[in-house]
Design a protein around this motif. Structure first.
Motif, PDB file in Angstrom:
ATOM      1  N   GLN A  36       0.817  -1.221   0.000  1.00 54.55           N
ATOM      2  CA  GLN A  36       0.000   0.000   0.000  1.00 54.55           C
ATOM      3  C   GLN A  36       0.849   1.268   0.000  1.00 54.55           C
ATOM      4  OE1 GLN A  36      -2.732  -1.315   3.272  1.00 54.55           O
ATOM      5  NE2 GLN A  36      -4.286  -0.571   1.838  1.00 54.55           N
ATOM      6  N   THR A  37       2.073   1.178   0.491  1.00 56.21           N
ATOM      7  CA  THR A  37       2.960   2.346   0.435  1.00 56.21           C
ATOM      8  C   THR A  37       4.012   2.199  -0.665  1.00 56.21           C
ATOM      9  OG1 THR A  37       4.370   1.396   2.156  1.00 56.21           O
ATOM     10  CG2 THR A  37       2.668   2.946   2.857  1.00 56.21           C
ATOM     11  N   ALA A  38       4.464   0.964  -0.898  1.00 61.17           N
ATOM     12  CA  ALA A  38       5.535   0.738  -1.880  1.00 61.17           C
ATOM     13  C   ALA A  38       5.090   1.012  -3.308  1.00 61.17           C
ATOM     14  CB  ALA A  38       6.050  -0.700  -1.770  1.00 61.17           C
ATOM     15  N   PHE A  39       3.805   0.882  -3.591  1.00 57.80           N
ATOM     16  CA  PHE A  39       3.322   1.049  -4.962  1.00 57.80           C
ATOM     17  C   PHE A  39       2.965   2.494  -5.305  1.00 57.80           C
ATOM     18  CE2 PHE A  39       1.668  -3.586  -5.520  1.00 57.80           C
ATOM     19  CZ  PHE A  39       2.941  -4.054  -5.293  1.00 57.80           C
ATOM     20  N   ILE A  40       3.007   3.389  -4.335  1.00 58.78           N
ATOM     21  CA  ILE A  40       2.716   4.793  -4.606  1.00 58.78           C
ATOM     22  C   ILE A  40       3.770   5.315  -5.592  1.00 58.78           C
ATOM     23  CG2 ILE A  40       2.432   7.118  -3.629  1.00 58.78           C
ATOM     24  CD1 ILE A  40       0.305   4.976  -2.748  1.00 58.78           C
ATOM     25  N   GLY A  41       3.298   5.889  -6.683  1.00 52.75           N
ATOM     26  CA  GLY A  41       4.207   6.389  -7.715  1.00 52.75           C
ATOM     27  C   GLY A  41       4.456   5.386  -8.829  1.00 52.75           C
ATOM     28  N   PHE A  46       3.340  -0.284 -15.631  1.00 50.07           N
ATOM     29  CA  PHE A  46       3.972  -1.258 -14.742  1.00 50.07           C
ATOM     30  C   PHE A  46       2.901  -2.046 -13.990  1.00 50.07           C
ATOM     31  CE2 PHE A  46       6.170  -2.662 -10.901  1.00 50.07           C
ATOM     32  CZ  PHE A  46       7.357  -3.177 -11.425  1.00 50.07           C
ATOM     33  N   LEU A  47       1.878  -1.348 -13.495  1.00 53.56           N
ATOM     34  CA  LEU A  47       0.771  -2.004 -12.783  1.00 53.56           C
ATOM     35  C   LEU A  47       0.073  -2.998 -13.697  1.00 53.56           C
ATOM     36  CD1 LEU A  47      -1.155  -2.307 -10.344  1.00 53.56           C
ATOM     37  CD2 LEU A  47      -2.470  -0.406 -11.316  1.00 53.56           C
ATOM     38  N   LEU A  48      -0.238  -2.588 -14.904  1.00 51.48           N
ATOM     39  CA  LEU A  48      -0.930  -3.482 -15.832  1.00 51.48           C
ATOM     40  C   LEU A  48      -0.061  -4.675 -16.229  1.00 51.48           C
ATOM     41  CD1 LEU A  48      -2.715  -0.837 -18.091  1.00 51.48           C
ATOM     42  CD2 LEU A  48      -3.767  -2.334 -16.373  1.00 51.48           C
ATOM     43  N   THR A  49       1.244  -4.467 -16.281  1.00 49.42           N
ATOM     44  CA  THR A  49       2.152  -5.556 -16.629  1.00 49.42           C
ATOM     45  C   THR A  49       2.220  -6.606 -15.527  1.00 49.42           C
ATOM     46  OG1 THR A  49       3.500  -4.099 -17.995  1.00 49.42           O
ATOM     47  CG2 THR A  49       4.539  -6.123 -17.213  1.00 49.42           C
ATOM     48  N   PHE A 118      -6.964   0.437  -6.950  1.00 47.66           N
ATOM     49  CA  PHE A 118      -5.821   1.320  -7.195  1.00 47.66           C
ATOM     50  C   PHE A 118      -6.364   2.618  -7.757  1.00 47.66           C
ATOM     51  CE2 PHE A 118      -4.127  -2.866  -7.132  1.00 47.66           C
ATOM     52  CZ  PHE A 118      -2.796  -2.779  -6.766  1.00 47.66           C
ATOM     53  N   THR A 119      -6.000   3.732  -7.148  1.00 47.92           N
ATOM     54  CA  THR A 119      -6.369   5.059  -7.652  1.00 47.92           C
ATOM     55  C   THR A 119      -5.166   5.613  -8.390  1.00 47.92           C
ATOM     56  OG1 THR A 119      -7.820   5.383  -5.745  1.00 47.92           O
ATOM     57  CG2 THR A 119      -7.182   7.353  -6.989  1.00 47.92           C
ATOM     58  N   LEU A 120      -5.377   5.985  -9.670  1.00 48.53           N
ATOM     59  CA  LEU A 120      -4.296   6.511 -10.500  1.00 48.53           C
ATOM     60  C   LEU A 120      -4.655   7.907 -11.007  1.00 48.53           C
ATOM     61  CD1 LEU A 120      -4.656   3.216 -11.318  1.00 48.53           C
ATOM     62  CD2 LEU A 120      -2.539   3.794 -12.461  1.00 48.53           C
ATOM     63  N   LYS A 121      -3.720   8.799 -10.886  1.00 53.07           N
ATOM     64  CA  LYS A 121      -3.889  10.147 -11.425  1.00 53.07           C
ATOM     65  C   LYS A 121      -2.678  10.431 -12.303  1.00 53.07           C
ATOM     66  CE  LYS A 121      -4.782  14.880 -10.296  1.00 53.07           C
ATOM     67  NZ  LYS A 121      -6.067  15.447 -10.253  1.00 53.07           N
ATOM     68  N   ASP A 122      -2.938  10.926 -13.507  1.00 53.16           N
ATOM     69  CA  ASP A 122      -1.881  11.195 -14.481  1.00 53.16           C
ATOM     70  C   ASP A 122      -1.032   9.945 -14.737  1.00 53.16           C
ATOM     71  OD1 ASP A 122      -2.681  13.904 -14.667  1.00 53.16           O
ATOM     72  OD2 ASP A 122      -1.441  14.409 -12.920  1.00 53.16           O
ATOM     73  N   GLY A 123      -1.682   8.764 -14.741  1.00 54.55           N
ATOM     74  CA  GLY A 123      -0.993   7.524 -15.068  1.00 54.55           C
ATOM     75  C   GLY A 123      -0.083   6.985 -13.982  1.00 54.55           C
ATOM     76  N   VAL A 124      -0.265   7.449 -12.734  1.00 53.33           N
ATOM     77  CA  VAL A 124       0.592   7.021 -11.620  1.00 53.33           C
ATOM     78  C   VAL A 124      -0.291   6.617 -10.439  1.00 53.33           C
ATOM     79  CG1 VAL A 124       2.367   7.805  -9.998  1.00 53.33           C
ATOM     80  CG2 VAL A 124       2.450   8.549 -12.368  1.00 53.33           C
ATOM     81  N   VAL A 125       0.083   5.516  -9.765  1.00 56.80           N
ATOM     82  CA  VAL A 125      -0.674   5.050  -8.593  1.00 56.80           C
ATOM     83  C   VAL A 125      -0.543   6.080  -7.470  1.00 56.80           C
ATOM     84  CG1 VAL A 125      -0.855   3.262  -6.811  1.00 56.80           C
ATOM     85  CG2 VAL A 125      -0.382   2.610  -9.190  1.00 56.80           C
ATOM     86  N   GLN A 126      -1.692   6.497  -6.948  1.00 61.97           N
ATOM     87  CA  GLN A 126      -1.737   7.454  -5.845  1.00 61.97           C
ATOM     88  C   GLN A 126      -2.113   6.789  -4.514  1.00 61.97           C
ATOM     89  OE1 GLN A 126      -1.123  10.897  -6.317  1.00 61.97           O
ATOM     90  NE2 GLN A 126      -0.428  10.097  -8.279  1.00 61.97           N
ATOM     91  N   ARG A 127      -2.906   5.697  -4.622  1.00 64.15           N
ATOM     92  CA  ARG A 127      -3.444   5.084  -3.412  1.00 64.15           C
ATOM     93  C   ARG A 127      -3.922   3.662  -3.722  1.00 64.15           C
ATOM     94  NH1 ARG A 127      -8.813   7.330  -0.334  1.00 64.15           N
ATOM     95  NH2 ARG A 127      -8.662   5.980   1.466  1.00 64.15           N
ATOM     96  N   ILE A 128      -3.846   2.787  -2.720  1.00 61.74           N
ATOM     97  CA  ILE A 128      -4.411   1.442  -2.822  1.00 61.74           C
ATOM     98  C   ILE A 128      -5.284   1.222  -1.593  1.00 61.74           C
ATOM     99  CG2 ILE A 128      -3.960  -1.032  -2.993  1.00 61.74           C
ATOM    100  CD1 ILE A 128      -1.107  -0.273  -3.897  1.00 61.74           C
ATOM    101  N   LEU A 152       4.949  -7.113  -6.288  1.00 62.23           N
ATOM    102  CA  LEU A 152       5.941  -7.044  -5.212  1.00 62.23           C
ATOM    103  C   LEU A 152       7.258  -7.685  -5.631  1.00 62.23           C
ATOM    104  CD1 LEU A 152       3.768  -7.780  -2.076  1.00 62.23           C
ATOM    105  CD2 LEU A 152       5.185  -5.756  -2.443  1.00 62.23           C
ATOM    106  N   ALA A 153       7.178  -8.731  -6.431  1.00 68.17           N
ATOM    107  CA  ALA A 153       8.394  -9.403  -6.889  1.00 68.17           C
ATOM    108  C   ALA A 153       9.233  -8.491  -7.784  1.00 68.17           C
ATOM    109  CB  ALA A 153       8.029 -10.679  -7.646  1.00 68.17           C
ATOM    110  N   MET A 154       8.605  -7.460  -8.367  1.00 66.18           N
ATOM    111  CA  MET A 154       9.310  -6.566  -9.288  1.00 66.18           C
ATOM    112  C   MET A 154       9.748  -5.259  -8.630  1.00 66.18           C
ATOM    113  SD  MET A 154       6.782  -7.281 -12.491  1.00 66.18           S
ATOM    114  CE  MET A 154       7.812  -6.796 -13.839  1.00 66.18           C
ATOM    115  N   VAL A 155       9.292  -5.026  -7.375  1.00 59.18           N
ATOM    116  CA  VAL A 155       9.648  -3.799  -6.660  1.00 59.18           C
ATOM    117  C   VAL A 155      10.982  -4.017  -5.961  1.00 59.18           C
ATOM    118  CG1 VAL A 155       8.987  -2.287  -4.745  1.00 59.18           C
ATOM    119  CG2 VAL A 155       7.253  -3.110  -6.340  1.00 59.18           C
ATOM    120  N   PRO A 156      11.925  -3.082  -6.094  1.00 55.54           N
ATOM    121  CA  PRO A 156      13.208  -3.243  -5.409  1.00 55.54           C
ATOM    122  C   PRO A 156      13.018  -3.355  -3.895  1.00 55.54           C
ATOM    123  CG  PRO A 156      13.260  -1.351  -6.903  1.00 55.54           C
ATOM    124  CD  PRO A 156      11.846  -1.847  -6.860  1.00 55.54           C
TER     125      PRO A 156
END
Length: 163
Positions: A36-41, A46-49, A118-128, A152-156
């Motif tokens: 919920q915090t790691a995916f912000i931005g 990337f989300l769709l992939t 997932f809430t996205l604004k301007d093509g970027v995740v803002q909130r889950i 999560l497997a793709m997030v550093p």
């Protein structure tokens, strides 16, 4: 230190409580909460992939809402008091009767579900936001993990991130 029966009983109760608490630890729930915090931005592509096509989507005032769902049945054997009459186990032909604990013929089945929006604004995740009817926070988040696990497997990995 003198050990008394009260001290021993208290120690056993404390040990049992600690064991019970450690059994409730759910690393998948920790990971879902971390997402919920790691995916912000995270970019929309990337989300769709990693998460795939959402179950539902909507756009309101240039804000996109992507909802993913996950559901499964969990079955556990029922355990409870039983009354029985029959022949003994240790003395093969001696009759026995009484109460006991055993497995029920009727296992318990529970549906676990999660909707992750997932809430996205301007093509970027803002909130889950997670929504679920499943009882217990660890069970809810554990089911939500199934939605975010590929991403999560793709997030550093970050220092202090739950594993």
């Amino acid at each position: 230190m003198k050990f008394t029966s009260k001290t021993t009983i208290r120690g056993l109760i404390a040990a049992g409580a600690l064991l019970g608490l450690s059994a409730c630890a759910n690393p998948q729930a920790d990971q879902a909460a971390y997402a919920q915090t790691a995916f912000i931005g995270m970019p929309k592509q990337f989300l769709l992939t990693c998460a795939g096509v959402p179950t539902r989507s909507a756009t309101v005032d240039n804000v996109d809402y992507y909802t993913y769902t996950s559901e499964r049945l969990v079955t556990t054997p029922g355990i409870g008091p039983r009354f029985g009459v029959g022949f003994g186990h240790y003395r093969p032909w001696s009759p026995w009767y009484g109460w006991g604990v055993g497995f029920d013929d009727f296992p318990e089945t529970e549906t676990r579900d999660c909707q992750a929006t997932f809430t996205l604004k301007d093509g970027v995740v803002q909130r889950i936001v997670y929504n679920s009817a499943t009882d217990g926070q660890a069970a809810r988040l554990g089911q939500c993990y199934r939605i975010v696990e590929n991403c999560l497997a793709m997030v550093p990995q970050q220092p202090g991130q739950p594993k």
